[in-house]
Scaffold this motif. Sequence first.
Motif, mmCIF file in Angstrom:
data_model
loop_
_atom_site.group_PDB
_atom_site.id
_atom_site.type_symbol
_atom_site.label_atom_id
_atom_site.label_comp_id
_atom_site.label_asym_id
_atom_site.label_seq_id
_atom_site.Cartn_x
_atom_site.Cartn_y
_atom_site.Cartn_z
ATOM 1 N N GLY A 190 27.516 82.908 -12.983
ATOM 2 C CA GLY A 190 28.100 83.738 -11.935
ATOM 3 C C GLY A 190 27.142 84.711 -11.282
ATOM 4 O O GLY A 190 27.444 85.277 -10.227
ATOM 5 N N PHE A 191 26.001 84.993 -11.901
ATOM 6 C CA PHE A 191 24.966 85.869 -11.343
ATOM 7 C C PHE A 191 25.522 87.244 -10.959
ATOM 8 O O PHE A 191 25.329 87.732 -9.849
ATOM 9 N N ALA A 200 21.654 84.018 -22.079
ATOM 10 C CA ALA A 200 22.689 83.891 -21.046
ATOM 11 C C ALA A 200 22.409 84.774 -19.842
ATOM 12 O O ALA A 200 23.298 85.002 -19.027
ATOM 13 N N LYS A 201 21.171 85.265 -19.707
ATOM 14 C CA LYS A 201 20.838 86.161 -18.605
ATOM 15 C C LYS A 201 19.719 85.577 -17.739
ATOM 16 O O LYS A 201 18.832 84.873 -18.224
ATOM 17 N N PHE A 202 19.775 85.921 -16.461
ATOM 18 C CA PHE A 202 18.723 85.566 -15.516
ATOM 19 C C PHE A 202 18.004 86.843 -15.104
ATOM 20 O O PHE A 202 18.640 87.882 -14.866
ATOM 21 N N TYR A 203 16.666 86.767 -15.013
ATOM 22 C CA TYR A 203 15.857 87.937 -14.666
ATOM 23 C C TYR A 203 15.053 87.640 -13.398
ATOM 24 O O TYR A 203 14.388 86.612 -13.304
ATOM 25 N N LEU A 204 15.151 88.558 -12.450
ATOM 26 C CA LEU A 204 14.385 88.465 -11.212
ATOM 27 C C LEU A 204 13.356 89.580 -11.220
ATOM 28 O O LEU A 204 13.709 90.768 -11.254
ATOM 29 N N ILE A 205 12.082 89.211 -11.214
ATOM 30 C CA ILE A 205 10.987 90.182 -11.254
ATOM 31 C C ILE A 205 10.269 90.141 -9.916
ATOM 32 O O ILE A 205 9.800 89.086 -9.483
ATOM 33 N N VAL A 206 10.175 91.279 -9.265
ATOM 34 C CA VAL A 206 9.456 91.406 -8.003
ATOM 35 C C VAL A 206 8.543 92.626 -8.123
ATOM 36 O O VAL A 206 9.017 93.764 -8.188
ATOM 37 N N GLY A 207 7.237 92.390 -8.164
ATOM 38 C CA GLY A 207 6.308 93.508 -8.333
ATOM 39 C C GLY A 207 6.565 94.215 -9.647
ATOM 40 O O GLY A 207 6.514 93.622 -10.721
ATOM 41 N N LYS A 217 24.101 73.590 -3.139
ATOM 42 C CA LYS A 217 25.005 74.736 -3.117
ATOM 43 C C LYS A 217 24.231 75.999 -3.474
ATOM 44 O O LYS A 217 23.574 76.058 -4.510
ATOM 45 N N GLU A 218 24.277 76.994 -2.599
ATOM 46 C CA GLU A 218 23.643 78.278 -2.892
ATOM 47 C C GLU A 218 24.506 79.048 -3.885
ATOM 48 O O GLU A 218 25.674 79.325 -3.627
ATOM 49 N N VAL A 219 23.938 79.389 -5.043
ATOM 50 C CA VAL A 219 24.686 80.113 -6.073
ATOM 51 C C VAL A 219 24.233 81.561 -6.199
ATOM 52 O O VAL A 219 24.906 82.367 -6.848
ATOM 53 N N PHE A 220 23.079 81.888 -5.586
ATOM 54 C CA PHE A 220 22.583 83.268 -5.664
ATOM 55 C C PHE A 220 21.555 83.474 -4.565
ATOM 56 O O PHE A 220 20.761 82.581 -4.259
ATOM 57 N N SER A 221 21.592 84.649 -3.960
ATOM 58 C CA SER A 221 20.537 85.045 -3.017
ATOM 59 C C SER A 221 20.382 86.549 -3.088
ATOM 60 O O SER A 221 21.362 87.283 -3.299
#
Length: 705
Positions: free
Chosen positions: A687-688, A670-677, A650-654
């Motif tokens: 819930g993202f 309780a947090k998610f971090y996306l690092i790009v460059g 199941k895709e939960v985030f994109s």
Amino acid sequence: MEKNENRTMDEQREAAMEEKLRDLTGDTEIPPSLEPEAVERLLLEKKKEKAKKYRRRYAGIAAAACLCIAVGAGAVVAQHVNMGGGSPTAGMSGSAQADADSEEAGSSESETVNLSDKIASAKDYDQIYEYIQAEQKQQEKQARMYTDGMTTDNMMEMAEADSASANGAAGGSAMDAGSSGGSAAYSGSDGGGTGNGYSDTNVREDGVGEADIVKTDGENLYILNGTKVEIVSIASDEMQELAAVAVDADSNIRELYVDGDRLAVLYTRSDYTKEDGFEVQLRDYTCTDVYDISDKSAPVKLNTISQSGYYNTMRVKDGYAYVLSSFYADTAAPRSDVGAYVPEVEGSTIEADRIYMPESEQGSQYTVITAFSLAEPQEQTDSRAVFGSAGLCYVSGSSIYVTETCYDEAGSDVTQTAVRKVSYHDGQLEGAAQAKVDGTLNDSFSIDEYNGYLRLVTTVTPIGDGVALYGSSAAGAEEETVATNSLYVLNEALELTGEITDLAVDEQVYSARFMGDIGYFVTFRQVDPLFSVDLSDPAEPKIIGELKIPGFSDYLHPYGEGQLLGIGMDVDEEGVTTEGVKLSMFDISDPANVTEASQLVLENMYGTDVAYNYKSVFVDVEKNLFGFRAYGPQSDVYYIFSYDAAEGFKEVFSRELTGYGESRGLYAGAKFYLIVGNTIESYTLAGFEKIDDIVLGNVEPVAIE
């Protein structure tokens, strides 16, 4: 380009490279991480990875086999493994070995059965120089041979073989950056991740720390940003830049590591000189700056540890750091210029008795290993150099294994891999043993240590004139030359304990995963027969199951009890055109009856960062989440999935990615971090939902005396 247009794997990889080049020539302002020098390094690594992929195609790409191996520890007659002794007949088997021995003047039985001697150290620098001169003469001889008598196709095959071999020496490298599917273990600071914990780098060996481009301690992020490492507070919903440390313009930061109140910044520094008004690069040095970060807003530099060569990787165990670099000797240097062909540590040339020599009497490359305490980094504790050819490496909980690919038709008619073992403990290093096996390793995850035994899975290909031959048309061969695969089990002295040979004929290893007494590896040619092999009695190995499915897995990861996650590609029946990125969940609860419990294909995606770097994968089994970056024709996408036995994936985030640089996903609390460059985005882990974002570069680096 049509959304549903299928492209061959070669075309898709070419497209990926072209996309990166278009990015570099666009009008958008380029961040420091993609300045020319950094870009050159990045493209070099990607080129080597790409060469490795194409080499698989030359091997006759078209079935996949995922072999499930219950590895035992009994004895099997040694026919395909040679340890030590330096015999030119190393790697031959059966009657071929006997015939070669009888024809070789002066050969002795001890030369082919000397299994347990430690690695020999150099007698003096003169011996090293003689080996280098022998290597140079051999290269010149091969160059004349190829230019005088080889066809263009032959020369292209040689270039592919050389590129694949060099792939292991690229940093982050064959051990790190070039890792498609291995026994990487996800390491979290809280033992898997509760809501109050935080995630760590997806590591190769459980219990052995690894450097990466992003780290967290739960309250702060530490991020590589061009020539700086930035510290960002994530204690509140609003992220805040606290401080930055930098290196000079002639340096290239590769990775960083955080341990309590210590920050280690690993980079390669290049020294230059001016000749006729032009800057000429002299030598590369791998440096580690260690900072006291008790006060996150004011890091204090404690020391810099330097060693010759280009950065390869770093490992940390029990508070000690082990830094590996690849040093290339200047083969044109005079004998008197020792520093040009012998590596240095902390400005001093490594003593001859600390340099381990290869079996063959030639070489031009080193793997330099330096150890020091992170708590007290003022002095390095020990250093060694492994001479021969810088190859991919694997670090277990107690040993460092340096491998190199051998294309020596005088000693064997198939490709071989030499393995040198260096034991480590509390910052001390000691050469332990060496071995040579038939075949080549796909990556560092095709080699694994467990309960004192070393397991290797290799692809064995015929060679001629130093070139690996693939397919019936190779070098104009009249008889078809095909690859096979082998599994070897070696004891602590690197003596052969058990083996299986001639596996998955005309295929090549694509990924591997060893899980205690069970091992898995995937080979590819057209479809994916998943073989189960029982090695509980090494004297009588048995194939106990077979599952045929399309496609292949680039990466394998344990995903809870009795489950194995595969991330790879879906492929058509001809094994030429990919249909998209494929997720597979294998049910491995019964190794004799492995099944594909579920699958999902991401259409119109032609690759993932997983195939290049296992550290880029975010996996938390307890949270039932895994994420990665997929490459598309128009843009890249970062995906996060969960898995349910009843409902599948199941895709939960994109998130569509438009920025430059590598990407990492991690959680803290309780947090998610996306690092790009140089950009960071934060989301709720449940819930993202988007919380905050920040672009780095607003703080000046701390002043360094």
